[in-house]
Design a protein around this motif. Structure first.
Motif, PDB file in Angstrom:
ATOM      1  N   ALA A  85       0.757  -1.025  -0.205  1.00  0.00           N
ATOM      2  CA  ALA A  85      -0.046  -0.038  -0.077  1.00  0.00           C
ATOM      3  C   ALA A  85       0.888   1.362   0.083  1.00  0.00           C
ATOM      4  O   ALA A  85       0.588   2.251  -0.810  1.00  0.00           O
ATOM      5  CB  ALA A  85      -0.825  -0.010   1.053  1.00  0.00           C
ATOM      6  N   ILE A  86       1.933   1.363   0.762  1.00  0.00           N
ATOM      7  CA  ILE A  86       2.646   2.366   0.958  1.00  0.00           C
ATOM      8  C   ILE A  86       3.600   2.407  -0.439  1.00  0.00           C
ATOM      9  O   ILE A  86       3.827   3.840  -0.839  1.00  0.00           O
ATOM     10  CB  ILE A  86       3.721   2.273   2.106  1.00  0.00           C
ATOM     11  CG1 ILE A  86       3.008   2.427   3.422  1.00  0.00           C
ATOM     12  CG2 ILE A  86       4.982   3.409   1.689  1.00  0.00           C
ATOM     13  CD1 ILE A  86       2.251   3.662   3.450  1.00  0.00           C
ATOM     14  N   GLU A  87       4.033   1.592  -0.998  1.00  0.00           N
ATOM     15  CA  GLU A  87       4.745   1.745  -2.391  1.00  0.00           C
ATOM     16  C   GLU A  87       3.860   2.221  -3.397  1.00  0.00           C
ATOM     17  O   GLU A  87       4.222   2.916  -4.206  1.00  0.00           O
ATOM     18  CB  GLU A  87       5.219   0.327  -2.570  1.00  0.00           C
ATOM     19  CG  GLU A  87       6.298   0.056  -2.044  1.00  0.00           C
ATOM     20  CD  GLU A  87       7.645   0.748  -2.410  1.00  0.00           C
ATOM     21  OE1 GLU A  87       8.158   0.246  -3.221  1.00  0.00           O
ATOM     22  OE2 GLU A  87       8.065   1.534  -1.527  1.00  0.00           O
ATOM     23  N   LEU A  88       2.561   1.684  -3.396  1.00  0.00           N
ATOM     24  CA  LEU A  88       1.701   2.631  -4.300  1.00  0.00           C
ATOM     25  C   LEU A  88       1.636   3.571  -4.053  1.00  0.00           C
ATOM     26  O   LEU A  88       1.554   4.587  -5.070  1.00  0.00           O
ATOM     27  CB  LEU A  88       0.195   1.546  -4.074  1.00  0.00           C
ATOM     28  CG  LEU A  88      -0.725   2.066  -5.329  1.00  0.00           C
ATOM     29  CD1 LEU A  88      -1.851   0.961  -5.437  1.00  0.00           C
ATOM     30  CD2 LEU A  88      -1.617   3.325  -5.035  1.00  0.00           C
ATOM     31  N   CYS A  89       1.288   4.228  -2.714  1.00  0.00           N
ATOM     32  CA  CYS A  89       0.888   5.465  -2.580  1.00  0.00           C
ATOM     33  C   CYS A  89       2.165   6.412  -2.785  1.00  0.00           C
ATOM     34  O   CYS A  89       2.013   7.748  -3.254  1.00  0.00           O
ATOM     35  CB  CYS A  89       0.546   5.697  -1.101  1.00  0.00           C
ATOM     36  SG  CYS A  89      -1.275   5.178  -0.787  1.00  0.00           S
ATOM     37  N   ALA A  90       3.300   5.891  -2.558  1.00  0.00           N
ATOM     38  CA  ALA A  90       4.673   6.392  -2.823  1.00  0.00           C
ATOM     39  C   ALA A  90       4.898   7.283  -4.231  1.00  0.00           C
ATOM     40  O   ALA A  90       5.829   8.014  -4.328  1.00  0.00           O
ATOM     41  CB  ALA A  90       5.924   5.773  -1.976  1.00  0.00           C
ATOM     42  N   LYS A  91       4.131   6.468  -5.069  1.00  0.00           N
ATOM     43  CA  LYS A  91       4.274   7.112  -6.431  1.00  0.00           C
ATOM     44  C   LYS A  91       3.913   8.621  -6.448  1.00  0.00           C
ATOM     45  O   LYS A  91       4.364   9.371  -7.234  1.00  0.00           O
ATOM     46  CB  LYS A  91       3.384   6.410  -7.296  1.00  0.00           C
ATOM     47  CG  LYS A  91       3.668   4.909  -7.474  1.00  0.00           C
ATOM     48  CD  LYS A  91       2.743   4.257  -8.310  1.00  0.00           C
ATOM     49  CE  LYS A  91       3.063   2.822  -8.667  1.00  0.00           C
ATOM     50  NZ  LYS A  91       1.986   2.214  -9.557  1.00  0.00           N
ATOM     51  N   ILE A  92       3.273   9.135  -5.520  1.00  0.00           N
ATOM     52  CA  ILE A  92       2.828  10.353  -5.342  1.00  0.00           C
ATOM     53  C   ILE A  92       4.004  11.292  -5.065  1.00  0.00           C
ATOM     54  O   ILE A  92       3.810  12.331  -5.544  1.00  0.00           O
ATOM     55  CB  ILE A  92       1.601  10.724  -4.518  1.00  0.00           C
ATOM     56  CG1 ILE A  92       0.403   9.727  -4.771  1.00  0.00           C
ATOM     57  CG2 ILE A  92       1.215  12.137  -4.112  1.00  0.00           C
ATOM     58  CD1 ILE A  92      -0.644   9.861  -3.755  1.00  0.00           C
ATOM     59  N   GLY A  93       4.810  10.978  -4.283  1.00  0.00           N
ATOM     60  CA  GLY A  93       5.822  11.584  -3.816  1.00  0.00           C
ATOM     61  C   GLY A  93       7.077  11.353  -4.529  1.00  0.00           C
ATOM     62  O   GLY A  93       8.325  11.509  -3.906  1.00  0.00           O
ATOM     63  N   LYS A  94       7.309  10.535  -5.662  1.00  0.00           N
ATOM     64  CA  LYS A  94       8.313  10.085  -6.300  1.00  0.00           C
ATOM     65  C   LYS A  94       8.667  10.575  -7.878  1.00  0.00           C
ATOM     66  O   LYS A  94       9.284  10.119  -8.459  1.00  0.00           O
ATOM     67  CB  LYS A  94       8.583   8.607  -6.498  1.00  0.00           C
ATOM     68  CG  LYS A  94       8.786   7.883  -4.975  1.00  0.00           C
ATOM     69  CD  LYS A  94       8.953   6.327  -5.166  1.00  0.00           C
ATOM     70  CE  LYS A  94       9.319   5.648  -3.776  1.00  0.00           C
ATOM     71  NZ  LYS A  94       9.312   4.253  -3.911  1.00  0.00           N
TER      72      LYS A  94
END
Length: 271
Positions: A85-94
């Protein structure tokens, strides 16, 4: 597990931590608020990302809370699901920042060269690895100090810690004092997300904090956007401080050093 740890319920004989006061800065707390705040900061308040990157980040936004909801269900809450879940959401900040440092949007440097933007990491590493420093501190010669260990951070992330981290809410009791001070130049843990999380903390003073107004403090020409939102007397049950001239590493700012000293005094006076 955090709640049991804080209130001394892990094992017989464990002692309760003193949670009468709490001071944190630029916190990554609720992942929902964090990722929404990142978009607000990087695509609306500042041009950290270009238009293409912002479109890609916004396209991930609907999937992010869905993934978090799934991973936080008791029957699904495993390290594997939380990390996914965090890896998916982290696309927002990468997204591509074109060299802008997320921890201080006033700077430009290579993402893989932390020392170029923050030489303090190098200074501290060199100081603590000097033989005379180790001797003074009683540290064995073979033990080396690392200012920033990405492998350790990766291990925490892979366990899914960022998916469930909400320690401030556990600490903040009905009669406690909590201050969260944030650097306005930090796009890594952007202040809109921090403020959003604080508004969601379920405590008796929550309605008053939501209605609180931005109070400029202190009024100077150098830090025009500094403001405080507070509920409660003195240091307040809940106080949010935005520091315009500070980045992710808030205490590097000399101005903030004076401010935190003042607030520390008020907290301990009340405690």
């Amino acid at each position: 597990h955090l709640e049991k740890f804080v209130f001394g319920k892990v094992q017989t004989g464990a002692r309760r931590l003193n949670s009468e006061s709490l001071m944190i800065h630029n916190s990554f707390t609720d992942p929902y608020s964090h990722f929404r705040g990142s978009l607000q900061c990087n695509c609306v308040d500042h041009n950290v990302y270009n238009e293409t990157t912002c479109k890609e980040a916004y396209s991930t936004l609907p999937e992010c809370p869905e993934a978090l909801d799934y991973a936080l269900e008791s029957e699904n809450s495993t390290p594997k699901h939380r990390f996914a879940a965090i890896e998916l959401c982290a696309k927002i900040g990468k997204g591509n920042t074109n060299g802008i440092a997320l921890k201080d949007i006033r700077l430009k440097c290579r993402p893989d060269d932390v020392d170029s933007c923050y030489p303090e990491f190098k200074w501290v590493r060199e100081l603590f690895n000097e033989r005379k420093t180790k001797t003074m501190l009683g540290v064995p010669e073979y033990v080396n100090h690392t200012s920033l260990n990405m492998d350790v951070g990766k291990a925490f992330s892979e366990y899914g810690d960022k998916c469930v981290f909400s320690l401030p809410e556990i600490y903040i009791q009905d009669n406690s004092n909590a201050i969260d001070y944030v650097g306005a130049q930090d796009a890594n843990c952007a202040w809109p997300g921090v403020l959003s999380f604080l508004k969601l903390i379920n405590r008796p003073f929550q309605p008053s904090f939501i209605k609180s107004k931005e109070t400029p403090w202190p009024v100077t020409s150098q830090f025009e956007r500094d403001f405080v939102r507070q509920v409660g007397d003195g240091a307040g049950n809940m106080t949010f401080v935005l520091v315009e001239g500070a980045d992710h590493f808030v205490r590097r700012t000399r101005f903030l050093g004076r401010m935190t000293s003042t607030y520390h005094c008020e907290i301990y006076h009340r405690a």
